[in-house]
Design an enzyme around this catalytic site. Structure first.
Site, PDB file in Angstrom:
ATOM      1  N   PHE A 112       0.807  -1.225   0.000  1.00  0.00           N
ATOM      2  CA  PHE A 112       0.000   0.000   0.000  1.00  0.00           C
ATOM      3  C   PHE A 112       0.840   1.275   0.000  1.00  0.00           C
ATOM      4  O   PHE A 112       0.332   2.346  -0.338  1.00  0.00           O
ATOM      5  CB  PHE A 112      -0.996  -0.027   1.166  1.00  0.00           C
ATOM      6  CG  PHE A 112      -0.658   0.848   2.338  1.00  0.00           C
ATOM      7  CD1 PHE A 112       0.273   0.465   3.271  1.00  0.00           C
ATOM      8  CD2 PHE A 112      -1.292   2.069   2.496  1.00  0.00           C
ATOM      9  CE1 PHE A 112       0.575   1.272   4.355  1.00  0.00           C
ATOM     10  CE2 PHE A 112      -1.012   2.886   3.574  1.00  0.00           C
ATOM     11  CZ  PHE A 112      -0.062   2.494   4.505  1.00  0.00           C
ATOM     12  N   LYS A 113       2.113   1.156   0.339  1.00  0.00           N
ATOM     13  CA  LYS A 113       2.966   2.349   0.344  1.00  0.00           C
ATOM     14  C   LYS A 113       3.013   3.027  -1.034  1.00  0.00           C
ATOM     15  O   LYS A 113       3.224   4.231  -1.119  1.00  0.00           O
ATOM     16  CB  LYS A 113       4.391   1.996   0.777  1.00  0.00           C
ATOM     17  CG  LYS A 113       4.515   1.335   2.142  1.00  0.00           C
ATOM     18  CD  LYS A 113       4.157   2.292   3.270  1.00  0.00           C
ATOM     19  CE  LYS A 113       4.569   1.786   4.634  1.00  0.00           C
ATOM     20  NZ  LYS A 113       3.831   0.606   5.105  1.00  0.00           N
TER      21      LYS A 113
END
Ligand SMILES: *Cc1c(COP(=O)(O)O)cnc(C)c1O
Length: 498
Positions: A112-113
């Protein structure tokens, strides 16, 4: 819109300046002076928009010094079809019995970064042009595994910016390590720190707080900045996916506009969930933000008691991106709930530094508990949950997602709250293939080849192995340097001033 520090308002900056700086001169984090509120009609209008268009609407509320064309360009570059393998960017999956999963891992590094770190470099690059900055910016990153790769990928070969990533030696998964040490780009460096994530993060923070050292670098034309979620430019893109998930539910007729939802958020540095807090303050109908931790349950204890106490054992878990005992972004929440009481924040942060704990008191705790509920899952529970989800729904979840799933179940059981829940899925199961395979098959896989496991998981999950992970097998390692946790300053200087 102006930004000031959580620890005192002597600096008042526009967002481009806050994004370049990363952290305030007084050691605090930049926060917006006010939180914009969206009309119900604006929230309704998001349903008909693409992810990119939704992002423009939200970012435009906070980054008011960027013109709309710039935002459009930055966003188009960040959330490009070449980089995300799903055109929804953050697709919302509906499972039987009313569970929703928001998949935030369709970007180039499968975690998700990417949602924030594809956009931050674009915003920073534009900010350098807007402010006429002539120094070279050096991004220092401490990573528990996923941030490092996502930041390297986002910043690689961006002009006027260099990036140096520090990861905990033996504290990341083999896939994560390989992703980082094989990173391409002329402006990148990767170093293993002998210590855990908190050692790496504290090391980087100490560099940021060492004025004399920064002056020396400045004389050589270098200015330090951060791509960790202490940087406002990391947080603001994350607000978008909360709105986007809600808009998808409305568009698909799953909920009526205005109905409340809960978000269950796997959290470490409190960045992921803090973006949800901003979304709620902006008017998104959110009932509760459910904070899910692993055995490093410092946030669970804090949200239950009002006492933040980092003096506890550090656990290495199968959800390593949340192996964190100092959740930096909590400082922003405390700032907002105290009505911007910078003296109070300074006192608490000093206490955290010197005594390892602080207590926000009963009144503040009441405010916090209306917003958040907290729980945690141990490794055994996480493994059981991965297996359970797989058998029940045919859904293959990574360990971080499974932590959230389990905590979401506990929340429903303990509170009886049947509000629709959206679970934030933060990594592709392939990124943590060993734990996932072991959970599903029950086999002990110690010593098994990473890449054989990718294949085996593909067979079980029916999901395609992300090409960037499959390709790691033959990717040569470019970086093998390790350093002590006290050596960061020397290492950085060596890399910059040749
Ligand atoms: C970083 C990360 C988290 C936690 O996010 P925070 O911003 O630290 O709260 C959860 N899951 C994965 C896979 C991550 O990489």
């Amino acid at each position: 819109m102006k930004y000031s520090s959580t620890r005192g308002r002597e600096q008042l900056l526009v967002s481009a300046e806050a994004i370049i700086s990363g952290i305030a001169d007084n050691g605090g984090l930049f926060v917006p002076l006010r939180i914009p509120v969206l009309d119900r009609a604006v929230i309704a209008s998001l349903a008909g928009l693409s992810y990119q268009q939704r992002a423009v609407k939200i970012l435009n509320e906070f980054l008011t010094d960027y013109c709309i064309d710039d935002l459009n360009r930055c966003i188009a570059e960040a959330y490009h079809a070449d980089k995300f393998d799903d055109k929804a960017i953050a697709p919302l999956k509906t499972l039987p019995d009313g569970n929703y999963v928001l998949e935030l891992w369709h970007g180039p590094t499968s975690a998700f970064k990417d949602m924030a770190l594809q956009l931050l470099p674009q915003l920073m690059s534009r900010a350098l042009q807007m402010t006429g900055e002539s120094d070279e910016i050096v991004i220092l990153v401490a990573t528990s595994g996923d941030t490092g790769k996502a930041a390297l990928e986002g910043f690689r070969d961006i002009e006027q910016i260099k990036i140096i990533v520090f990861y905990p030696y033996q504290g990341v998964s083999e896939i994560q390590r390989r992703q980082m040490v094989s990173q391409a780009g002329d402006n990148v460096a990767v170093i293993a720190v002998k210590g855990n994530f908190d050692d790496a993060q504290t090391g980087v923070k100490n560099v940021f707080n060492h004025e004399q050292y920064k002056e020396e670098l400045a004389k050589a034309g270098f200015q330090l900045s951060s791509a960790n979620s202490i940087n406002w430019g990391r947080l603001v893109p994350q607000i978008v996916y909360y709105f986007s998930a809600y808009a998808d539910l409305v568009r698909e007729g799953q909920i009526a506009l205005g109905h409340e939802v809960n978000f269950v958020v796997p959290t470490g540095n409190f960045g992921n969930i803090l973006a949800g807090y901003y979304a709620k303050q902006m008017g998104l109908p959110v009932k509760r933000l459910i904070c899910a931790s692993n055995a490093n349950n410092v946030l669970t204890d804090f949200l239950q008691t009002g006492v933040y106490d980092r003096k506890r054992g550090f656990h290495k878990t199968i959800s390593p991106s949340m192996d964190i005992l100092i959740s930096s972004n909590l400082e922003r929440l405390l700032y907002h709930i105290t009505g911007g009481n910078t003296e109070q924040i300074k006192a608490w942060m000093t206490a955290l530094n010197t005594e390892g704990r602080y207590d926000i008191g009963a009144e503040n705790l009441t405010v916090v508990q209306e917003l958040f509920w907290a729980g945690w899952a141990d490794d055994a529970g996480t493994m059981r949950t991965i297996k359970d989800i797989y058998e029940r729904y045919g859904y293959t979840a990574d360990p971080h997602t499974a932590v959230a799933w389990q905590v979401g179940n506990t929340y429903r059981r303990e509170t009886g709250d049947a509000t629709p829940s959206i679970i934030l899925s933060t990594a592709s199961p392939y990124k943590f293939n060993e734990s996932v395979l072991q959970a599903i098959t029950g086999k002990d896989l110690a010593g098994k080849d990473e890449f054989d496991m990718l294949e085996e998981l593909a067979g079980l999950s029916g999901l395609e192995v992300p090409p960037s992970l499959a390709g790691l097998k033959d990717a040569p390692a470019r970086f093998g340097q390790t350093c002590e946790k006290t050596e960061l300053e020397q290492v950085i200087k060596c890399l910059l001033v040749k």
